[in-house]
Design a protein around this motif. Structure first.
Motif, PDB file in Angstrom:
ATOM      1  N   ALA A  14       0.783  -1.165   0.037  1.00  0.00           N
ATOM      2  CA  ALA A  14       0.057   0.019  -0.051  1.00  0.00           C
ATOM      3  C   ALA A  14       0.954   1.235  -0.030  1.00  0.00           C
ATOM      4  CB  ALA A  14      -0.971   0.052   1.108  1.00  0.00           C
ATOM      5  N   VAL A  15       1.921   1.289   0.909  1.00  0.00           N
ATOM      6  CA  VAL A  15       2.888   2.444   0.786  1.00  0.00           C
ATOM      7  C   VAL A  15       3.583   2.610  -0.555  1.00  0.00           C
ATOM      8  CG1 VAL A  15       4.891   3.484   2.051  1.00  0.00           C
ATOM      9  CG2 VAL A  15       3.051   2.354   3.534  1.00  0.00           C
ATOM     10  N   ALA A  16       3.869   1.246  -0.921  1.00  0.00           N
ATOM     11  CA  ALA A  16       4.577   1.520  -2.430  1.00  0.00           C
ATOM     12  C   ALA A  16       3.769   2.181  -3.577  1.00  0.00           C
ATOM     13  CB  ALA A  16       5.097   0.239  -2.648  1.00  0.00           C
ATOM     14  N   ARG A  17       2.466   1.472  -3.576  1.00  0.00           N
ATOM     15  CA  ARG A  17       1.538   2.382  -4.396  1.00  0.00           C
ATOM     16  C   ARG A  17       1.172   3.741  -4.270  1.00  0.00           C
ATOM     17  NH1 ARG A  17      -3.014   0.681  -3.549  1.00  0.00           N
ATOM     18  NH2 ARG A  17      -2.706  -1.124  -2.081  1.00  0.00           N
ATOM     19  N   HIS A  18       1.104   4.250  -3.054  1.00  0.00           N
ATOM     20  CA  HIS A  18       0.601   5.370  -2.762  1.00  0.00           C
ATOM     21  C   HIS A  18       1.900   6.254  -2.601  1.00  0.00           C
ATOM     22  CE1 HIS A  18      -3.854   4.600  -2.419  1.00  0.00           C
ATOM     23  NE2 HIS A  18      -3.524   3.693  -1.584  1.00  0.00           N
ATOM     24  N   LEU A  19       2.944   5.630  -2.201  1.00  0.00           N
ATOM     25  CA  LEU A  19       4.278   6.588  -1.923  1.00  0.00           C
ATOM     26  C   LEU A  19       3.858   7.569  -0.797  1.00  0.00           C
ATOM     27  CD1 LEU A  19       6.157   6.899  -5.286  1.00  0.00           C
ATOM     28  CD2 LEU A  19       6.560   5.404  -3.593  1.00  0.00           C
ATOM     29  N   SER A  20       3.208   7.128   0.161  1.00  0.00           N
ATOM     30  CA  SER A  20       2.614   8.068   1.142  1.00  0.00           C
ATOM     31  C   SER A  20       2.327   7.159   2.509  1.00  0.00           C
ATOM     32  CB  SER A  20       1.614   9.006   0.774  1.00  0.00           C
ATOM     33  OG  SER A  20       0.846   9.478   1.957  1.00  0.00           O
ATOM     34  N   HIS A  21       2.659   7.490   3.617  1.00  0.00           N
ATOM     35  CA  HIS A  21       2.324   6.719   4.676  1.00  0.00           C
ATOM     36  C   HIS A  21       0.844   6.735   5.032  1.00  0.00           C
ATOM     37  CE1 HIS A  21       6.588   5.938   6.537  1.00  0.00           C
ATOM     38  NE2 HIS A  21       6.323   5.027   5.479  1.00  0.00           N
ATOM     39  N   SER A  22       0.397   8.336   4.974  1.00  0.00           N
ATOM     40  CA  SER A  22      -0.872   8.659   5.411  1.00  0.00           C
ATOM     41  C   SER A  22      -1.981   8.028   4.426  1.00  0.00           C
ATOM     42  CB  SER A  22      -0.894  10.194   5.259  1.00  0.00           C
ATOM     43  OG  SER A  22      -0.784  10.613   4.139  1.00  0.00           O
ATOM     44  N   ASP A 140      -2.189  -3.791 -10.485  1.00  0.00           N
ATOM     45  CA  ASP A 140      -1.412  -3.990  -9.153  1.00  0.00           C
ATOM     46  C   ASP A 140      -2.053  -5.156  -8.350  1.00  0.00           C
ATOM     47  OD1 ASP A 140       0.227  -1.980  -9.636  1.00  0.00           O
ATOM     48  OD2 ASP A 140      -0.675  -0.524  -8.620  1.00  0.00           O
ATOM     49  N   ASN A 141      -3.224  -6.019  -8.936  1.00  0.00           N
ATOM     50  CA  ASN A 141      -3.870  -7.042  -8.444  1.00  0.00           C
ATOM     51  C   ASN A 141      -4.745  -6.492  -7.246  1.00  0.00           C
ATOM     52  OD1 ASN A 141      -4.325  -9.729  -8.328  1.00  0.00           O
ATOM     53  ND2 ASN A 141      -3.132  -9.846  -6.508  1.00  0.00           N
ATOM     54  N   GLY A 142      -5.327  -5.405  -7.331  1.00  0.00           N
ATOM     55  CA  GLY A 142      -6.084  -4.797  -6.303  1.00  0.00           C
ATOM     56  C   GLY A 142      -7.689  -4.858  -6.526  1.00  0.00           C
ATOM     57  N   ALA A 143      -7.591  -5.522  -7.530  1.00  0.00           N
ATOM     58  CA  ALA A 143      -9.220  -5.871  -7.986  1.00  0.00           C
ATOM     59  C   ALA A 143      -9.077  -7.044  -8.746  1.00  0.00           C
ATOM     60  CB  ALA A 143      -9.758  -4.697  -8.881  1.00  0.00           C
ATOM     61  N   ASP A 144     -10.349  -8.039  -8.453  1.00  0.00           N
ATOM     62  CA  ASP A 144     -10.430  -9.065  -9.350  1.00  0.00           C
ATOM     63  C   ASP A 144     -11.024  -8.684 -10.958  1.00  0.00           C
ATOM     64  OD1 ASP A 144     -10.022 -10.955  -7.165  1.00  0.00           O
ATOM     65  OD2 ASP A 144     -11.958 -10.436  -6.225  1.00  0.00           O
ATOM     66  N   LEU A 145     -12.014  -7.910 -10.869  1.00  0.00           N
ATOM     67  CA  LEU A 145     -12.612  -7.556 -12.083  1.00  0.00           C
ATOM     68  C   LEU A 145     -12.927  -5.968 -11.952  1.00  0.00           C
ATOM     69  CD1 LEU A 145     -15.485 -10.118 -11.972  1.00  0.00           C
ATOM     70  CD2 LEU A 145     -13.240 -10.400 -13.521  1.00  0.00           C
ATOM     71  N   ALA A 146     -13.061  -5.556 -13.236  1.00  0.00           N
ATOM     72  CA  ALA A 146     -13.051  -4.222 -13.566  1.00  0.00           C
ATOM     73  C   ALA A 146     -14.387  -3.942 -14.352  1.00  0.00           C
ATOM     74  CB  ALA A 146     -11.796  -3.372 -13.676  1.00  0.00           C
ATOM     75  N   ILE A 147     -15.121  -2.925 -14.459  1.00  0.00           N
ATOM     76  CA  ILE A 147     -16.142  -2.422 -15.195  1.00  0.00           C
ATOM     77  C   ILE A 147     -15.901  -1.090 -15.922  1.00  0.00           C
ATOM     78  CG2 ILE A 147     -18.418  -1.685 -15.755  1.00  0.00           C
ATOM     79  CD1 ILE A 147     -19.311  -3.947 -13.637  1.00  0.00           C
TER      80      ILE A 147
END
Length: 315
Positions: A14-22, A140-147
């Motif tokens: 999560a930190v690597a994706r956002h490049l932000s701790h907050s 990023d494998n954060g969703a199974d499927l997208a519409i």
């Protein structure tokens, strides 16, 4: 052997994706100090710094970039294991992570409600974002499927159409073109338009429409949401081109009207998209089949009904 936990890897991702701790803390429903502590413990276990701080900007180190690749590979393996166990249990239990572009939010909740009625024990998570964010979630494998309306190009994603997405020209009820029939492209080109931002799927359709008639893009103002376009059109600021799915309520209460324009509506399609390398869980496969079978069949019945045909002829 490294002494790492799945929790630490999830926080690191999560930190690597956002490049932000907050922002990572907000996504994970944790406090910022808790996220910072887990990253420090992870770096201590690895023996290397995973992030560099340059001013207010955070960057992945070389070790962090390598760590991220392994973290995502581990996450995919864990999801594959979860999918296999879910298959063994059938559809009594399971998780489904769906991401959808903002325009799809006008109908996706209804589809999910029908699906949950069929499979009440499946836990569903829905994330609504802009197209770029949705594609990133898939990658990023954060969703199974997208519409989405416009699937990404290339071979890393698989997409299938499941629902028509008619684009129409809208105006305020008191606009002078509401009483005109068979409006020509040249007439439209003289109007002011409220358009989505550059790069959006709808914006591309509008640009191609005018270009196909050898016309320049009319004078326009950019809006970053469909809601902003609808409100601006209602206020009489100009015309809009938008999905019919977005304006059903406004049409019912006569806040907007669909103009009778040559070569409209422009029919596009909603697509269900997933990563080619991702093994879909039983729940994701079930939702995929629900869209491609039940929704497609229902749409075909609607299109074939006499009432629909009559309505389409009067536009």
């Amino acid at each position: 052997m490294l002494n790492l936990t799945i929790r630490q890897l999830k926080i690191f991702d999560a930190v690597a994706r956002h490049l932000s701790h907050s922002r990572a803390a907000k996504e994970l429903y944790l406090s910022q100090p808790a996220v910072s502590m887990q990253i420090k413990q992870l770096e201590h276990s690895v023996g290397l710094s995973l992030f560099d701080q340059v001013g207010k900007q955070m960057h992945l180190t070389e070790a962090g970039q390598e760590m991220l690749q392994y973290t995502r590979s581990i996450a995919q393996q864990l999801e594959a294991m979860d999918a296999m166990l879910s298959e063994m249990k059938g559809l009594e239990y399971g998780r489904l992570n769906i991401s959808a572009v903002s325009t799809a939010s006008y109908f996706i909740a209804q589809l999910l409600a029908k699906f949950i009625q069929l499979h009440p024990n499946i836990k569903v998570s829905l994330n609504v974002a802009n197209r770029d964010a949705v594609i990133k979630l898939l990658a990023d494998n954060g969703a199974d499927l997208a519409i989405m309306g416009q699937p990404p190009e290339g071979t890393v994603m698989l997409s299938q159409p499941f629902l028509q997405n008619p684009l129409v020209v809208i105006a305020a009820p008191n606009h002078h073109l509401t009483k005109v029939r068979n409006i020509k492209p040249k007439q439209l080109a003289q109007e002011i338009f409220l358009l989505r931002e550059q790069g959006s799927g709808t914006r591309g359709v509008v640009e191609r429409y005018f270009a196909s008639h050898d016309l320049k893009l009319p004078t326009y103002m950019e809006m970053d949401t469909n809601e902003a376009i609808k409100q601006s059109v209602q206020a009489g600021m100009g015309l809009g081109i938008i999905s019919m799915h977005c304006i059903e309520l406004e049409l019912e209460i006569n806040r907007l009207q669909v103009l009778n324009v040559d070569h409209f509506p422009i029919i596009r399609y909603w697509h269900i998209v997933h990563s080619k390398n991702k093994r879909l869980s039983t729940a994701a496969n079930a939702f995929n089949q629900f869209l491609l079978n039940d929704v497609v069949k229902s749409e075909a019945k609607i299109q074939a009904s006499p009432t629909t045909s009559k309505r389409n002829r009067t536009k």
